[in-house]
Design an enzyme around this catalytic site. Structure first.
Site, PDB file in Angstrom:
ATOM      1  N   ASN A 129       0.803  -1.227   0.000  1.00 56.98           N
ATOM      2  CA  ASN A 129       0.000   0.000   0.000  1.00 56.98           C
ATOM      3  C   ASN A 129       0.840   1.284   0.000  1.00 56.98           C
ATOM      4  OD1 ASN A 129       0.618  -0.587   2.710  1.00 56.98           O
ATOM      5  ND2 ASN A 129      -1.073   0.677   3.427  1.00 56.98           N
ATOM      6  N   GLU A 227       3.964  -3.876  12.301  1.00 58.75           N
ATOM      7  CA  GLU A 227       3.048  -2.764  11.998  1.00 58.75           C
ATOM      8  C   GLU A 227       1.901  -3.371  11.209  1.00 58.75           C
ATOM      9  OE1 GLU A 227       3.330   0.071  13.252  1.00 58.75           O
ATOM     10  OE2 GLU A 227       5.442   0.541  13.563  1.00 58.75           O
ATOM     11  N   CYS A 261      -3.319   1.871   6.370  1.00 62.58           N
ATOM     12  CA  CYS A 261      -3.516   1.245   7.688  1.00 62.58           C
ATOM     13  C   CYS A 261      -4.106   2.243   8.678  1.00 62.58           C
ATOM     14  CB  CYS A 261      -2.190   0.699   8.198  1.00 62.58           C
ATOM     15  SG  CYS A 261      -0.889   1.930   8.211  1.00 62.58           S
ATOM     16  N   GLU A 430       8.034   2.540  15.204  1.00 60.32           N
ATOM     17  CA  GLU A 430       8.962   3.014  14.178  1.00 60.32           C
ATOM     18  C   GLU A 430       9.017   4.534  14.258  1.00 60.32           C
ATOM     19  OE1 GLU A 430       7.036   1.053  10.690  1.00 60.32           O
ATOM     20  OE2 GLU A 430       9.040   0.187  10.470  1.00 60.32           O
TER      21      GLU A 430
HETATM   22  P1  NAD Z   1       0.310  -8.969   3.739  1.00 55.31           P
HETATM   23  O1  NAD Z   1       0.390  -9.343   5.174  1.00 55.31           O
HETATM   24  O2  NAD Z   1      -0.432  -9.875   2.827  1.00 55.31           O
HETATM   25  O3  NAD Z   1       1.763  -8.848   3.112  1.00 55.31           O
HETATM   26  C1  NAD Z   1       2.740  -7.985   3.635  1.00 55.31           C
HETATM   27  C2  NAD Z   1       4.114  -8.455   3.219  1.00 55.31           C
HETATM   28  O4  NAD Z   1       4.378  -9.728   3.847  1.00 55.31           O
HETATM   29  C3  NAD Z   1       4.259  -8.702   1.718  1.00 55.31           C
HETATM   30  O5  NAD Z   1       5.547  -8.302   1.302  1.00 55.31           O
HETATM   31  C4  NAD Z   1       4.111 -10.201   1.617  1.00 55.31           C
HETATM   32  O6  NAD Z   1       4.750 -10.748   0.489  1.00 55.31           O
HETATM   33  C5  NAD Z   1       4.808 -10.672   2.891  1.00 55.31           C
HETATM   34  N1  NAD Z   1       4.421 -12.013   3.347  1.00 55.31           N
HETATM   35  C6  NAD Z   1       3.310 -12.733   3.018  1.00 55.31           C
HETATM   36  N2  NAD Z   1       3.344 -13.927   3.629  1.00 55.31           N
HETATM   37  C7  NAD Z   1       4.476 -13.974   4.363  1.00 55.31           C
HETATM   38  C8  NAD Z   1       5.052 -14.946   5.234  1.00 55.31           C
HETATM   39  N3  NAD Z   1       4.452 -16.104   5.476  1.00 55.31           N
HETATM   40  N4  NAD Z   1       6.210 -14.640   5.851  1.00 55.31           N
HETATM   41  C9  NAD Z   1       6.811 -13.449   5.650  1.00 55.31           C
HETATM   42  N5  NAD Z   1       6.324 -12.500   4.814  1.00 55.31           N
HETATM   43  C10 NAD Z   1       5.173 -12.747   4.183  1.00 55.31           C
HETATM   44  O7  NAD Z   1      -0.247  -7.491   3.711  1.00 55.31           O
HETATM   45  P2  NAD Z   1      -0.624  -6.597   2.446  1.00 55.31           P
HETATM   46  O8  NAD Z   1      -1.906  -7.095   1.889  1.00 55.31           O
HETATM   47  O9  NAD Z   1       0.557  -6.465   1.532  1.00 55.31           O
HETATM   48  O10 NAD Z   1      -0.831  -5.155   3.137  1.00 55.31           O
HETATM   49  C11 NAD Z   1      -2.024  -4.745   3.668  1.00 55.31           C
HETATM   50  C12 NAD Z   1      -2.000  -4.840   5.176  1.00 55.31           C
HETATM   51  O11 NAD Z   1      -0.877  -4.140   5.708  1.00 55.31           O
HETATM   52  C13 NAD Z   1      -3.199  -4.188   5.824  1.00 55.31           C
HETATM   53  O12 NAD Z   1      -3.696  -5.005   6.858  1.00 55.31           O
HETATM   54  C14 NAD Z   1      -2.649  -2.895   6.399  1.00 55.31           C
HETATM   55  O13 NAD Z   1      -3.356  -2.350   7.481  1.00 55.31           O
HETATM   56  C15 NAD Z   1      -1.277  -3.317   6.795  1.00 55.31           C
HETATM   57  N6  NAD Z   1      -0.412  -2.147   6.930  1.00 55.31           N
HETATM   58  C16 NAD Z   1       0.000  -1.736   8.176  1.00 55.31           C
HETATM   59  C17 NAD Z   1       0.803  -0.616   8.302  1.00 55.31           C
HETATM   60  C18 NAD Z   1       1.291  -0.123   9.647  1.00 55.31           C
HETATM   61  O14 NAD Z   1       2.259   0.630   9.651  1.00 55.31           O
HETATM   62  N7  NAD Z   1       0.682  -0.510  10.749  1.00 55.31           N
HETATM   63  C19 NAD Z   1       1.175   0.093   7.171  1.00 55.31           C
HETATM   64  C20 NAD Z   1       0.744  -0.340   5.936  1.00 55.31           C
HETATM   65  C21 NAD Z   1      -0.040  -1.483   5.813  1.00 55.31           C
END
Ligand code: NAD
Length: 450
Positions: A129, A227, A261, A430
């Site tokens: 995102n 996060e 997020c 962070e």
């Molecule tokens: P996601 O959890 O599907 O993926 C995030 C990252 O993790 C990607 O690079 C993905 O390839 C990797 N990943 C997937 N499976 C994994 C595994 N088993 N082990 C290690 N890495 C793995 O999330 P998304 O769909 O890319 O992002 C959306 C989510 O992120 C939303 O829930 C959003 O709220 C959250 N988000 C949080 C913050 C914050 O700072 N709190 C910021 C941005 C997004």
């Protein structure tokens, strides 16, 4: 090869091969080998290198921004801000190598001093995102602390991270100190978690995957920052500047098409002004410009993928839609800004993170009810409070279980201040002045003088 698809056109724009597991291991080993020399770079020289990296990123803002418009469908205005944020975060943490102070602690029989020792190789896992800022919030303080970094961008948005890796080399950051490794979460991301030479994982993404990452790190007592998701409340009291609260509310949730997020995806409005607020919100939502994100006037672009659009749409199947904005037809994964009025606090659309341009509006009775409703969530990442009574705004800020709040504003993320979540929104912080210390272990050394 894996095609990278533009969410604006639905067409492929690049091919990025996923990195196979053996190569990931080799790159982690290379980052480990680069660590002793990087930590030994004198603080002043490490600061200079990071300042130069910041300048080089600054020289490529437009290129990086255009890449993000094409790859992630971000509006050009947002994308320029995001590339500028990487530049600024690097410049900010370039001040850290020369300020990683230890302490001298009074003890009997000698002198005790503390040192911040860099952890080693840090694995940064980034969601789709905000590909640029979230990468920078991890790698900049980690590099400043003397760690080397391996970074995995999300599968669907690897392009700006790959370019930042090239710019680091161009800026003189030594080979192996900052390595971008595109590929699958289940291969590259998991290897960061399981590989014994990675000393810390910085994960930003969904709560579900974050839980798996934390469990994996626990097996090795590996350091981890999480996060995760959010379902933040925008609380509007009757005494607020309602015009301003309503005019800005769409931007507090529909920015980045709601794929944020920190999106204030629940608007809680004091019952006595509910109808008036809805009357003000409707034209504000209609006024959001959803259009080709390459246009300077664009305020919202498309969703990231066709599959994600389907998920977002499923949330409004069984809920009352109050009103909607507009969006283009044709190619691309468009979805209009949508305001819903759930029938109960148990509604799925009110409780779950939709991660799209959908906002739920609900009335509350009084201050205590507002705090109860805001806290009635698994998440606790962000939120806003609108009131002219500063005492109430502070009381409510203290009462809401959330890491990042804003009063009479919907903006609460700044690199000068700590960022992170309560409850299932995450673990650790962070940004802010202390971030580099999170990439170190504190060591104390006693020297006998008797
Ligand atoms: P996601 O959890 O599907 O993926 C995030 C990252 O993790 C990607 O690079 C993905 O390839 C990797 N990943 C997937 N499976 C994994 C595994 N088993 N082990 C290690 N890495 C793995 O999330 P998304 O769909 O890319 O992002 C959306 C989510 O992120 C939303 O829930 C959003 O709220 C959250 N988000 C949080 C913050 C914050 O700072 N709190 C910021 C941005 C997004």
């Amino acid at each position: 090869m894996t095609a990278v698809i533009s969410p604006v056109t639905g067409a492929p724009i690049a091919d990025v091969p996923p990195t196979p597991a053996e190569e990931v291991d080799a790159l982690i080993a290379r980052a480990h080998a680069a660590f002793p020399a990087w930590r030994a770079v004198s603080p002043g020289d490490r600061a200079r290198l990071l300042r130069h990296f910041s300048r080089v990123v600054g020289d490529h803002i437009e290129e990086l921004a255009q890449l993000e418009v094409a790859n992630a469908g971000h509006t050009i205005g947002n994308a320029r801000w995001e590339a500028g944020n990487v530049r600024d975060v690097l410049a900010y943490y370039a001040g850290a190598p020369e300020r990683l102070f230890g302490r001298q602690i009074p003890v009997a029989g000698g002198v005790d001093m503390t040192f911040h020792e860099p952890i080693g190789v840090v694995g940064v896992i980034v969601p789709w995102n905000f590909p640029m800022p979230i990468a920078g919030w991890g790698f900049a303080p980690a590099l400043a602390a003397g760690c080397t970094v391996v970074l995995k961008p999300a599968e669907v948005t690897p392009l700006t991270a790959i370019r930042l890796g090239e710019l680091a080399l161009e800026a003189g950051i030594p080979e192996g100190v900052f390595t971008v490794i595109p590929g699958k979460g289940s291969v590259v991301g998991e290897r960061f978690v399981t590989h014994p030479l990675v000393g810390k994982v910085v994960f930003t993404g969904s709560t579900e995957v974050g839980q798996q990452v934390m469990a994996g790190c626990a097996a090795q007592i590996k350091r981890v920052t999480l996060e995760l998701g959010g379902k933040s409340a925008n609380i509007v009291f009757a005494d607020a500047d309602l015009e301003r609260a309503a005019a800005t509310a769409p931007y507090g949730v529909f920015d980045n098409a709601g794929q944020d997020c920190c999106a204030r995806s629940r608007i809680l409005v004091e019952r006595s002004v509910f109808d008036r607020f809805m009357g003000l919100l409707e034209p504000a939502v209609a006024g959001v410009r959803v259009e080709d994100p390459a246009l300077d006037s664009a305020e919202m672009g498309p969703l990231i993928t066709a599959a994600h659009r389907q998920t977002v749409a499923s949330y409004i199947d069984d809920v009352q839609v109050a009103f909607r904005g507009s969006c283009p037809d044709g190619p691309g994964w468009w979805f209009p800004p949508t305001v819903i009025v759930p029938s109960a606090e148990s509604d799925r659309a009110y409780r779950e993170e939709i991660f799209g341009p959908v906002v739920a509006v609900m009335p509350f009775e009084d201050e205590a009810d507002a705090i109860r409703m805001a806290n009635d969530s698994d998440f606790g990442l962000s939120g806003s409070i609108w009131s002219r009574d500063i005492g109430r705004a502070l009381r409510v800020s203290r009462g809401v279980e959330s890491g990042n709040l804003s009063v009479n504003s919907h903006s609460s993320v700044r690199y000068w201040t700590p960022f992170g979540g309560f409850k299932r929104s995450g673990l650790g912080r962070e940004l802010g002045p202390d971030a580099p210390e999170a990439f170190t272990e504190t060591k104390n050394v006693f020297i006998a003088t008797d």
